[in-house]
Every structure is written in structure tokens, then in C-alpha cells.
Design an enzyme around this catalytic site. Structure first.
Site, PDB file in Angstrom:
ATOM      1  N   ASP A 276      40.871  40.687  43.371  1.00 39.97           N
ATOM      2  CA  ASP A 276      41.573  41.301  42.239  1.00 39.97           C
ATOM      3  C   ASP A 276      40.591  41.845  41.212  1.00 39.97           C
ATOM      4  OD1 ASP A 276      44.034  40.531  43.344  1.00 39.97           O
ATOM      5  OD2 ASP A 276      43.810  38.531  42.512  1.00 39.97           O
TER       6      ASP A 276
ATOM      7  N   ASP B 265      35.187  38.931  45.558  1.00 41.43           N
ATOM      8  CA  ASP B 265      36.465  38.635  44.928  1.00 41.43           C
ATOM      9  C   ASP B 265      37.389  39.790  45.292  1.00 41.43           C
ATOM     10  OD1 ASP B 265      38.386  37.423  43.195  1.00 41.43           O
ATOM     11  OD2 ASP B 265      37.817  38.826  41.627  1.00 41.43           O
TER      12      ASP B 265
END
Length: 227
Positions: A15, A13
Site C-alpha cells: 500500500d 510493502d
């Protein structure tokens, strides 16, 4: 959980895992929530982590009891406004925003010939990786525009393994959000959660923060699973 020696790739991922861009997203959503007259709370902010743009907007509207107040065209306009605000905030982004230890970890696994892909719901992720000077380490990136389902559906992490030509069980997925951990688990990959152990209790491995994310720590954690 599989043995560490079976791992050939990592699916990230973006963020809150690689960089502090989650704070930029939160600020842009907060601005829009204020404009729409929806109270911004920590709980609402947590619900939006790892969730796509339109799904996030719908969560905000639902939180304020306004889910039926706008047409789809109006919703698209709000989402575009949020993205414009986010892009303005991104102009100040540079490698100093990489979370502690993550730059070193990504470089290390690349040099050790692990394959690396990005499974971010953000359509701006290529731009973010360039500004962080990390794009060169990523073999592939999932294009969120090609997905039918957002997190917690496993599609994005399943695709993150596929584009590396790896089986799910050969990959470790890294997330800081509940929806993301569920997505990784559903894809059949080993889930590494970064953050609050109570929130991320479904993860196979849990580290308090990014500074703990090293190959050695992962190997040791896989000998003693979190769940």
C-alpha cells in the site's frame, strides 16, 4: 549501508509503494471511525500507514479515547466490517492504479534476476497483486497471519528475506511509512523510503515519489547515503 553489488533481492510493502491501495484502506478506516464517533485527521491517517488491522483499530479507538469501551469480540467485529468495506472498494482496482514507474521497476528487477518478496501487513495482498497483474513477478509473499508482531517490529521484513533464502544485508526493503522504515532498519536491510524526507528521515535512501525508483537511481543513492 552495504554496496549495491551485494544486493540480490527486494522486499516490498504494497500500500502506497506499489499501488494506491493505501487510499482504499484510508477510506474504509475513515468510514469506521465516523461510525464510532472518532474524529478522522491527517495525523491519524498517517499513524495507520503500514500498520496491521487490529493495531490500526486500536489506534483509532485510542485517538477517540475509546480504547476501553469495547470487548475483544466487538473489536474483531469492527475490524471485519472495515475489511468488508475495503474489499468492496477493491472491486474497481486494476493495473491503472499501479503507482508511476513501479510496474516497470518490478518487471526490470525480475528480468535482471533479482528475487522479489512482498512484506505487506494486508491479508488481502495476494488478491491485490492479482488484480494489478503483478503476482507473476513475486517469488514469495510473507503471510501476515504467521507473524507475532506488526510493524515497526522487524519480523515481517526479516521474514521477507528468509523466504527468498537471502541474508538481510542482501535485500532492499521499500516503504512509504515510518513504521515500515523502522521495520526494515531493524531487520538489517537497506531501507528505501518513498515520500516526505522529513517523515522518512531514518531511511538509508529516500525518493520523493515512485517515479524515481529505478535500479540506476538506487545504485547512485547507495554511493551517497541519505543518513
Amino acid at each position: 549501508m552495504v554496496d549495491f553489488e551485494q544486493i540480490k533481492g527486494f522486499v516490498f510493502d504494497l500500500d502506497g509503494v506499489i499501488a494506491n491501495t493505501s487510499a482504499y484502506h484510508a477510506k474504509a478506516w475513515h468510514q469506521l471511525a465516523d461510525e464510532l464517533g472518532v474524529e478522522w485527521t491527517d495525523d491519524l491517517a498517517n499513524q495507520l500507514k503500514g500498520v496491521g488491522r487490529m493495531d490500526s483499530l486500536n489506534l483509532i479507538l485510542k485517538s477517540g479515547g475509546k480504547e476501553n469501551d469495547y470487548t475483544e469480540d466487538e473489536k474483531k467485529k469492527f475490524a471485519a466490517e472495515k475489511n468488508d468495506n475495503y474489499l468492496k472498494l477493491l472491486e474497481t482496482l486494476d493495473s491503472s492504479e499501479i503507482l508511476p514507474g513501479m510496474g516497470e521497476f518490478i518487471k526490470d528487477i525480475s528480468e535482471r534476476h533479482y528475487l522479489i518478496s512482498l512484506a505487506s501487513s494486508s491479508k488481502n495482498s495476494p488478491r491485490v497483486l492479482e488484480k494489478l497483474n503483478l503476482a507473476k513477478y513475486f517469488n514469495e509473499r510473507v503471510d501476515p497471519a504467521t507473524l507475532k508482531h506488526g510493524k515497526p517490529d522487524p519480523e515481517i521484513y526479516r521474514r521477507g528475506a528468509e523466504i527468498l533464502n537471502l541474508k538481510p544485508e542482501e535485500c532492499i526493503g521499500l516503504e512509504d511509512a515510518i513504521a515500515g522504515v523502522k521495520s526494515i532498519n531493524g531487520a538489517g536491510e537497506t531501507s528505501l523510503g518513498i515520500g516526505d524526507s522529513k517523515l522518512l528521515h531514518e531511511a538509508d535512501i529516500i525518493f520523493k515519489d515512485t517515479s524515481q525508483v529505478t535500479l540506476e537511481n538506487i545504485k547512485n543513492a547507495m554511493l551517497i547515503p541519505s543518513r
